[in-house]
Scaffold this motif. Structure first.
Motif, PDB file in Angstrom:
ATOM      1  N   PHE A 159     -25.103 -75.343  29.356  1.00 12.83           N
ATOM      2  CA  PHE A 159     -25.768 -75.228  30.650  1.00 12.83           C
ATOM      3  C   PHE A 159     -24.857 -75.629  31.806  1.00 12.83           C
ATOM      4  N   LEU A 160     -23.890 -76.499  31.547  1.00 10.26           N
ATOM      5  CA  LEU A 160     -22.880 -76.775  32.566  1.00 10.26           C
ATOM      6  C   LEU A 160     -22.102 -75.499  32.874  1.00 10.26           C
ATOM      7  N   ALA A 161     -21.724 -74.775  31.813  1.00 12.85           N
ATOM      8  CA  ALA A 161     -20.992 -73.519  31.995  1.00 12.85           C
ATOM      9  C   ALA A 161     -21.813 -72.521  32.790  1.00 12.85           C
ATOM     10  N   ARG A 162     -23.128 -72.503  32.563  1.00 11.87           N
ATOM     11  CA  ARG A 162     -23.996 -71.590  33.309  1.00 11.87           C
ATOM     12  C   ARG A 162     -23.992 -71.942  34.801  1.00 11.87           C
ATOM     13  N   ILE A 163     -24.012 -73.230  35.102  1.00 10.83           N
ATOM     14  CA  ILE A 163     -23.995 -73.650  36.510  1.00 10.83           C
ATOM     15  C   ILE A 163     -22.672 -73.267  37.156  1.00 10.83           C
ATOM     16  N   TYR A 164     -21.572 -73.568  36.476  1.00  8.88           N
ATOM     17  CA  TYR A 164     -20.261 -73.311  37.055  1.00  8.88           C
ATOM     18  C   TYR A 164     -19.954 -71.817  37.173  1.00  8.88           C
ATOM     19  N   SER A 165     -20.621 -70.986  36.386  1.00 12.33           N
ATOM     20  CA  SER A 165     -20.383 -69.536  36.464  1.00 12.33           C
ATOM     21  C   SER A 165     -21.309 -68.836  37.450  1.00 12.33           C
ATOM     22  N   ASP A 166     -22.226 -69.592  38.078  1.00 11.53           N
ATOM     23  CA  ASP A 166     -23.159 -69.029  39.052  1.00 11.53           C
ATOM     24  C   ASP A 166     -22.453 -68.890  40.396  1.00 11.53           C
ATOM     25  N   THR A 167     -21.961 -67.701  40.686  1.00  9.25           N
ATOM     26  CA  THR A 167     -21.183 -67.473  41.904  1.00  9.25           C
ATOM     27  C   THR A 167     -22.033 -67.531  43.174  1.00  9.25           C
ATOM     28  N   GLN A 168     -23.354 -67.561  43.032  1.00  9.37           N
ATOM     29  CA  GLN A 168     -24.236 -67.681  44.192  1.00  9.37           C
ATOM     30  C   GLN A 168     -24.478 -69.137  44.557  1.00  9.37           C
ATOM     31  N   SER A 169     -23.908 -70.043  43.775  1.00  7.26           N
ATOM     32  CA  SER A 169     -24.134 -71.469  43.987  1.00  7.26           C
ATOM     33  C   SER A 169     -22.915 -72.127  44.621  1.00  7.26           C
ATOM     34  N   ALA A 170     -23.166 -73.187  45.378  1.00  3.94           N
ATOM     35  CA  ALA A 170     -22.069 -73.957  45.974  1.00  3.94           C
ATOM     36  C   ALA A 170     -21.294 -74.733  44.918  1.00  3.94           C
ATOM     37  N   HIS A 171     -21.862 -74.811  43.704  1.00  2.00           N
ATOM     38  CA  HIS A 171     -21.218 -75.554  42.621  1.00  2.00           C
ATOM     39  C   HIS A 171     -20.398 -74.644  41.708  1.00  2.00           C
ATOM     40  N   ALA A 172     -20.234 -73.391  42.072  1.00  2.00           N
ATOM     41  CA  ALA A 172     -19.484 -72.454  41.233  1.00  2.00           C
ATOM     42  C   ALA A 172     -18.053 -72.949  41.017  1.00  2.00           C
ATOM     43  N   ASP A 173     -17.610 -72.861  39.765  1.00  2.00           N
ATOM     44  CA  ASP A 173     -16.245 -73.241  39.399  1.00  2.00           C
ATOM     45  C   ASP A 173     -15.874 -72.400  38.181  1.00  2.00           C
ATOM     46  N   LEU A 174     -15.321 -71.219  38.424  1.00  2.00           N
ATOM     47  CA  LEU A 174     -15.079 -70.271  37.338  1.00  2.00           C
ATOM     48  C   LEU A 174     -14.057 -70.779  36.339  1.00  2.00           C
ATOM     49  N   ALA A 175     -13.099 -71.569  36.793  1.00  2.00           N
ATOM     50  CA  ALA A 175     -12.114 -72.121  35.862  1.00  2.00           C
ATOM     51  C   ALA A 175     -12.788 -73.058  34.869  1.00  2.00           C
ATOM     52  N   ARG A 176     -13.694 -73.915  35.350  1.00  2.00           N
ATOM     53  CA  ARG A 176     -14.432 -74.813  34.451  1.00  2.00           C
ATOM     54  C   ARG A 176     -15.368 -74.018  33.545  1.00  2.00           C
ATOM     55  N   ALA A 177     -16.041 -73.030  34.127  1.00  2.00           N
ATOM     56  CA  ALA A 177     -16.943 -72.201  33.325  1.00  2.00           C
ATOM     57  C   ALA A 177     -16.179 -71.531  32.195  1.00  2.00           C
ATOM     58  N   TRP A 178     -15.022 -70.961  32.514  1.00  2.00           N
ATOM     59  CA  TRP A 178     -14.201 -70.308  31.496  1.00  2.00           C
ATOM     60  C   TRP A 178     -13.825 -71.281  30.385  1.00  2.00           C
ATOM     61  N   LYS A 179     -13.368 -72.479  30.771  1.00  2.00           N
ATOM     62  CA  LYS A 179     -12.942 -73.465  29.775  1.00  2.00           C
ATOM     63  C   LYS A 179     -14.095 -73.863  28.857  1.00  2.00           C
ATOM     64  N   LEU A 180     -15.271 -74.098  29.437  1.00  2.00           N
ATOM     65  CA  LEU A 180     -16.427 -74.494  28.640  1.00  2.00           C
ATOM     66  C   LEU A 180     -16.877 -73.368  27.702  1.00  2.00           C
ATOM     67  N   LEU A 181     -16.991 -72.156  28.238  1.00  2.00           N
ATOM     68  CA  LEU A 181     -17.452 -71.027  27.426  1.00  2.00           C
ATOM     69  C   LEU A 181     -16.449 -70.690  26.333  1.00  2.00           C
ATOM     70  N   LYS A 182     -15.169 -70.714  26.682  1.00  2.00           N
ATOM     71  CA  LYS A 182     -14.133 -70.436  25.689  1.00  2.00           C
ATOM     72  C   LYS A 182     -14.183 -71.473  24.573  1.00  2.00           C
ATOM     73  N   GLY A 183     -14.403 -72.733  24.952  1.00  2.00           N
ATOM     74  CA  GLY A 183     -14.505 -73.791  23.944  1.00  2.00           C
ATOM     75  C   GLY A 183     -15.681 -73.576  23.012  1.00  2.00           C
ATOM     76  N   ILE A 184     -16.812 -73.128  23.566  1.00  2.00           N
ATOM     77  CA  ILE A 184     -17.991 -72.851  22.736  1.00  2.00           C
ATOM     78  C   ILE A 184     -17.692 -71.742  21.737  1.00  2.00           C
ATOM     79  N   THR A 185     -17.029 -70.672  22.189  1.00  2.00           N
ATOM     80  CA  THR A 185     -16.727 -69.558  21.272  1.00  2.00           C
ATOM     81  C   THR A 185     -15.756 -69.980  20.182  1.00  2.00           C
ATOM     82  N   GLU A 186     -14.889 -70.926  20.469  1.00  2.00           N
ATOM     83  CA  GLU A 186     -13.926 -71.372  19.459  1.00  2.00           C
ATOM     84  C   GLU A 186     -14.554 -72.327  18.454  1.00  2.00           C
ATOM     85  N   ARG A 187     -15.460 -73.175  18.915  1.00  2.00           N
ATOM     86  CA  ARG A 187     -16.023 -74.201  18.028  1.00  2.00           C
ATOM     87  C   ARG A 187     -17.253 -73.739  17.265  1.00  2.00           C
TER      88      ARG A 187
END
Length: 348
Positions: A82-110
């Motif tokens: 859910f952190l990744a979902r928040i950081y990937s929300d480009t309509q939000s002031a909290h968007a951080d695509l680099a963090r979203a990528w890292k979190l999502l990529k980690g989930i797919t690997e683990r």
């Protein structure tokens, strides 16, 4: 009607209470600094996760982030997701695509090999694979990731085949139909669209209707195209309605009176098998139902407004629900002969 209003009121009060509880928890807990979630203390990772998801569903990201970061720092899968979902929300002031990528990529690997039938994390892991594939199609400059369609296909293939995820199969079909490098995979794309249309996937129904209307890869069939586009609008969740309604408008406006009448008969018969699960009045419009666009054809004829009949799912558009059932098992072999796969109504 009163019951629906009462239910809506109770839901709003519940969300408000969850937000207040989270505020009190954060305010009363010993915080070392205003940095990461690890700096804010909660009674347990589970409590932090529950409060974080409650705030997330209310779109109160300011309160959700510290709670989810606390849970994620303790190894919580859902905290990370859910952190990744928040950081990937480009309509939000909290968007951080680099963090979203890292979190999502980690989930797919683990979590790539979690049980596809019984692990409740399965739809979320599959969704992480789909999101990583979307990032790979466009690139993530903030994380130094360049576009890579071949890698995107690999991620979608895993989610589509191993997890049997509907959205992964749909995204894979779109990829195969949108790029010449995957032209040989057109029969597989048609297989996914046919299968998903039978499973009431609104996007697949709309895309397949468009192919039928234009006669691309399949025999042109205006009547079935309009019928399928109608079902797609009925099945569409609020956040998907705009582009699906545009396809419906194109097909409706280009159809003659005979095709419109015949397609209406087809819709009545197909709706029993390929239509949405009907929900009570007042719940049927979805998240964006109140913003429906009024449409007209070039000749001034009004395009009928079709209500969404889709059963509401997660609180936030595009997010799997924690209560979502597992996808049912199905054959995965692509069809040999191109075709849209829906049986015509009896007697036609």
């Amino acid at each position: 009607m009163l019951a629906a209003q009462w239910k809506s009121c109770v839901m709003r009060i519940s969300k408000l209470v969850a937000a207040v509880v989270l505020m009190l928890a954060v305010a009363s807990s010993p915080a070392r600094s205003a940095g990461t979630g690890a700096d804010v203390q909660f009674a347990s990772p589970r409590v932090a996760l529950e409060q974080g998801i409650g705030a997330y569903n209310s779109r109160n990201y300011e309160l959700a982030i510290p709670a989810l970061e606390f849970a994620a720092a303790k190894g919580s899968f859902f905290g990370q997701y859910f952190l990744a979902r928040i950081y990937s929300d480009t309509q939000s002031a909290h968007a951080d695509l680099a963090r979203a990528w890292k979190l999502l990529k980690g989930i797919t690997e683990r979590y790539a090999s979690v049980d596809p039938d019984f692990d409740r994390r399965r739809p979320f892991v599959a969704h992480a694979f789909v999101e990583v594939a979307r990032f790979l199609q466009t690139g993530v400059p903030e994380a130094g990731v360049r576009p890579n369609l071949e890698a995107a296909e690999t991620y979608l293939q895993h989610a589509a085949s191993y997890f049997r995820d509907d959205d992964a199969q749909f995204e894979l079909a779109k990829l195969y139909l949108s790029d010449e490098r995957f032209a040989n995979n057109a029969p597989t794309a048609l297989h996914w669209l046919s299968r998903l249309s039978k499973r009431r996937h609104s996007g697949a129904q709309a895309l397949l209707a468009d192919l039928l209307w234009r006669g691309r890869l399949v025999r042109r069939d205006e009547r079935h195209a309009l019928a399928l586009a109608t079902l797609a609008v009925e099945n569409a969740p609020g956040h998907e309605r705009l582009w699906i309604e545009e396809i419906y408008q194109t097909i409706f406006c280009g159809s003659g009176e005979v095709n419109r009448a015949e397609s209406a008969t087809t819709v009545l018969k197909w709706r029993r098998t390929y239509g949405a699960q009907v929900v009570p009045e007042g719940q049927a419009l979805g998240v964006l139902g109140q913003f429906r666009v009024s449409r007209s054809c070039a000749d001034g004829r009004r395009v009928p407004i079709i209500k969404s009949l889709r059963e509401p799912s997660g609180s936030v558009p595009g997010t799997p629900s924690l209560a979502d059932p597992q996808n049912s098992l199905s054959d995965q072999a692509p069809v040999k002969k191109p075709g849209f796969g829906l049986e015509p109504p009896a007697g036609r």
